[in-house]
Design an enzyme around this catalytic site. Structure first.
Site, PDB file in Angstrom:
ATOM      1  CG  ASP A   1      -2.480  -2.167  -7.458  1.00 33.91           C
ATOM      2  OD1 ASP A   1      -2.347  -1.751  -6.673  1.00 33.91           O
ATOM      3  OD2 ASP A   1      -3.167  -3.465  -6.873  1.00 33.91           O
TER       4      ASP A   1
ATOM      5  CG  ASP B   1       2.363  -4.828  -6.009  1.00 33.78           C
ATOM      6  OD1 ASP B   1       1.204  -5.173  -5.038  1.00 33.78           O
ATOM      7  OD2 ASP B   1       3.264  -5.365  -5.754  1.00 33.78           O
TER       8      ASP B   1
ATOM      9  CD  GLU C   1       0.968  -5.164  -0.810  1.00 31.65           C
ATOM     10  OE1 GLU C   1      -0.560  -5.211  -0.836  1.00 31.65           O
ATOM     11  OE2 GLU C   1       1.903  -5.165  -1.570  1.00 31.65           O
TER      12      GLU C   1
ATOM     13  CG  HIS D   1      -6.071  -6.951  -4.074  1.00 33.02           C
ATOM     14  ND1 HIS D   1      -5.811  -5.640  -2.956  1.00 33.02           N
ATOM     15  CD2 HIS D   1      -4.772  -6.798  -4.447  1.00 33.02           C
ATOM     16  CE1 HIS D   1      -4.548  -5.318  -3.129  1.00 33.02           C
ATOM     17  NE2 HIS D   1      -3.879  -6.360  -3.589  1.00 33.02           N
ATOM     18  CG  ASP D   2      -2.795  -9.353  -2.543  1.00 32.11           C
ATOM     19  OD1 ASP D   2      -3.118 -10.240  -3.243  1.00 32.11           O
ATOM     20  OD2 ASP D   2      -2.049  -8.573  -1.968  1.00 32.11           O
TER      21      ASP D   2
END
Length: 507
Positions: A96, A202, A243, A318-319
């Protein structure tokens, strides 16, 4: 082929992986110790969530040093061990990378906030305040933060506001400044030289903001601040540069991920995981229909096929909380077959309490948090049946098993092994095959076909917890082989009875 194209990815949240140094928190050596488990699953890539030095206001997405590892999770030497361990097993590492914002503890921001004359001042986005009739200062515009409240934080010393689309401890970088872009390139090169294979960027679509910083339209009259997505979710210089939240315009997204543009290999957009969000956001309910989900999947699949792009269609990460509880059912008698198909929460709840929300509204918010809050996707890994589930020898950072899964041929682990094996064995059809919906208007059954040359595959999933009759379209009533099913094998002929959350793959 890009690093991600057609390859199964294992998303690893270090904090939930394995506690190697026995302090109650997962760490990088803990991941290294379980690489055989990951490789055995059949994935090709490990995506590692942020493990850089950080005050941990947003679980590592507030980075204070891009070139070092947070002490609780390990060292640079541990990262080297992880890279070599993965490469020795034929796996790749994707890290990330968060470059829309830093931590307010990063040395860049510490210098920037110290003086208007700091050489780092223009590395962030500063604006003069507006003023109320009584002379009090107000934010430059009405944008809301993703974590509740205003997207602007006032600095009394300089009488200016800085922008933070997320927490106030996460000030946004000013990508218009060439020195910022150079610094980001330097970070990327640092990790590539160390052996990292690629990056998941991200909220990359938010790095370019409308320089006019206009007020957002009033979409929630009850809220003091409003979503300003249209002014920063796909900004005017985004492609000068993942993302991509809050962007549903296909023509904008293909500009970032189209093969010929050579920008991003793949994008992660949020339309599916926003399907059950209510009018005022994530923690308000919304009833959705299966045909809506089908429309979303069909839109992205067909558009990307025609326009030579690539995007991730996913129900959890993960979110996002576990998809079994959210989109299927986690009641004991069906959760196994159903599975075979933070700061945000605290701020949101506190903001509603402060606004005088009724107990009924607060109860509804808590109910939605149970289904959607990010923390539910970040619980410690339960490795075995020993004390603390083999995760640690001390009380873990979060109260909440894996060994039994590995040795159980009917487990969710074994099922996903089969999924990844078939995906690789029949990549032409299951990855690159043309997508087309089957029985598109059915509100209980999600069925679609993949076609490659003269070969095709039919994938069927029931989205109900009761048996349901389904008339198989005549063109699919033919000799075939069921390669994957979450129940005992069935025969496909005319009208069949699908069992709760039944899913199968027919070649």
């Amino acid at each position: 082929m890009s690093i991600t194209e057609g390859l199964p990815v294992h998303r690893t949240w270090w904090k939930e992986s394995n506690d190697f140094n026995c302090d109650g928190i997962g760490d990088i050596p803990g991941i290294v110790s379980e690489l055989d488990y990951i490789a055995g699953l059949g994935v090709d890539i490990v995506w590692l969530c942020p493990c850089y030095k950080s005050p941990q206001v947003d679980m590592g997405y507030d980075i204070s040093d891009y070139k070092d590892i947070h002490e609780q999770y390990g060292t640079l030497s541990d990262i080297d061990d992880l890279i070599s361990g993965l490469h020795n097993r034929g796996l790749k590492l994707v890290m990330d990378l968060v470059v829309n914002h830093t931590s307010d503890k990063h040395q860049w921001f510490q210098s920037a906030i110290s003086s208007r004359n700091s050489p780092y001042r223009d590395w962030y986005i500063w604006k003069n305040p507006k003023y109320a009739a009584d002379g009090s200062h107000l934010p430059p515009n009405n944008w809301s933060s993703s974590f509740a409240g205003s997207a602007w934080e006032y600095d009394e010393k300089s009488d200016e506001y800085y922008l933070h689309l997320y927490a106030k401890e996460q000030p946004d970088l000013n990508r218009e400044n060439p020195k910022v872009r150079e610094a980001v390139h330097d970070v990327v090169r640092f990790w590539l030289d160390r052996g990292v294979d690629g990056f998941r960027l991200d909220v990359i679509n938010q790095i370019s903001k409308d320089p006019a910083m206009p007020d957002a339209p009033i979409t929630n009259p009850a809220a003091k601040y409003q979503p300003g997505n249209m002014f920063f979710s796909s900004g005017p210089r985004l492609h000068d540069v993942g993302e991509m939240p809050r962007v549903y315009d296909l023509t904008k997204i293909i500009k970032a991920v189209g093969f010929e543009r050579n920008e991003l290999n793949m994008i992660i957009q949020f339309e599916i995981v926003n399907l059950d969000h209510g009018l005022t956001g994530r923690f308000t309910p919304r009833t959705w229909a299966l045909t809506e989900l089908k429309e979303i999947v069909n839109k992205w699949e067909t558009f990307m096929q025609v326009n030579d792009g690539w995007n991730a269609i996913y129900p959890e990460n993960h979110d996002q909380a576990r998809s079994v509880s959210r989109f299927a059912s986690d009641v004991p008698n069906v959760r196994r077959v159903a599975a075979q198909i933070n700061i945000e929460s605290l701020n949101n709840y506190a903001e509603n309490v402060a606004a005088g929300a009724s107990q009924e509204v607060l109860a509804s918010i808590l109910s939605e948090m149970q289904k959607k809050a990010r923390d539910n996707a970040r619980t410690p890994m339960q490795w075995d049946q020993t004390t603390y589930a083999g995760f640690s020898s001390v009380v873990p950072w979060m109260d909440w098993n894996t060994k039994a899964q590995v040795n159980d041929a009917c487990s969710v682990y074994a099922y996903w092994q089969s999924v990844f094996r078939l995906r690789k064995e029949f990549k032409d059809i299951l990855v690159y095959g043309t997508f087309s919906l089957v029985d598109a208007l059915n509100e209980s059954v999600f069925a679609y076909k993949r076609t490659y040359g003269s070969s095709d595959a039919l994938i069927v999933t029931l989205f109900k917890d009761t048996e349901t009759k389904w008339a198989v379209p005549e063109e699919y009533v033919k000799p075939g082989k069921i390669l994957l099913s979450n129940y005992d094998i069935i025969d496909i002929a005319g009208e069949i009875v699908l069992r709760p959350f039944e899913s199968f793959l027919l070649f």
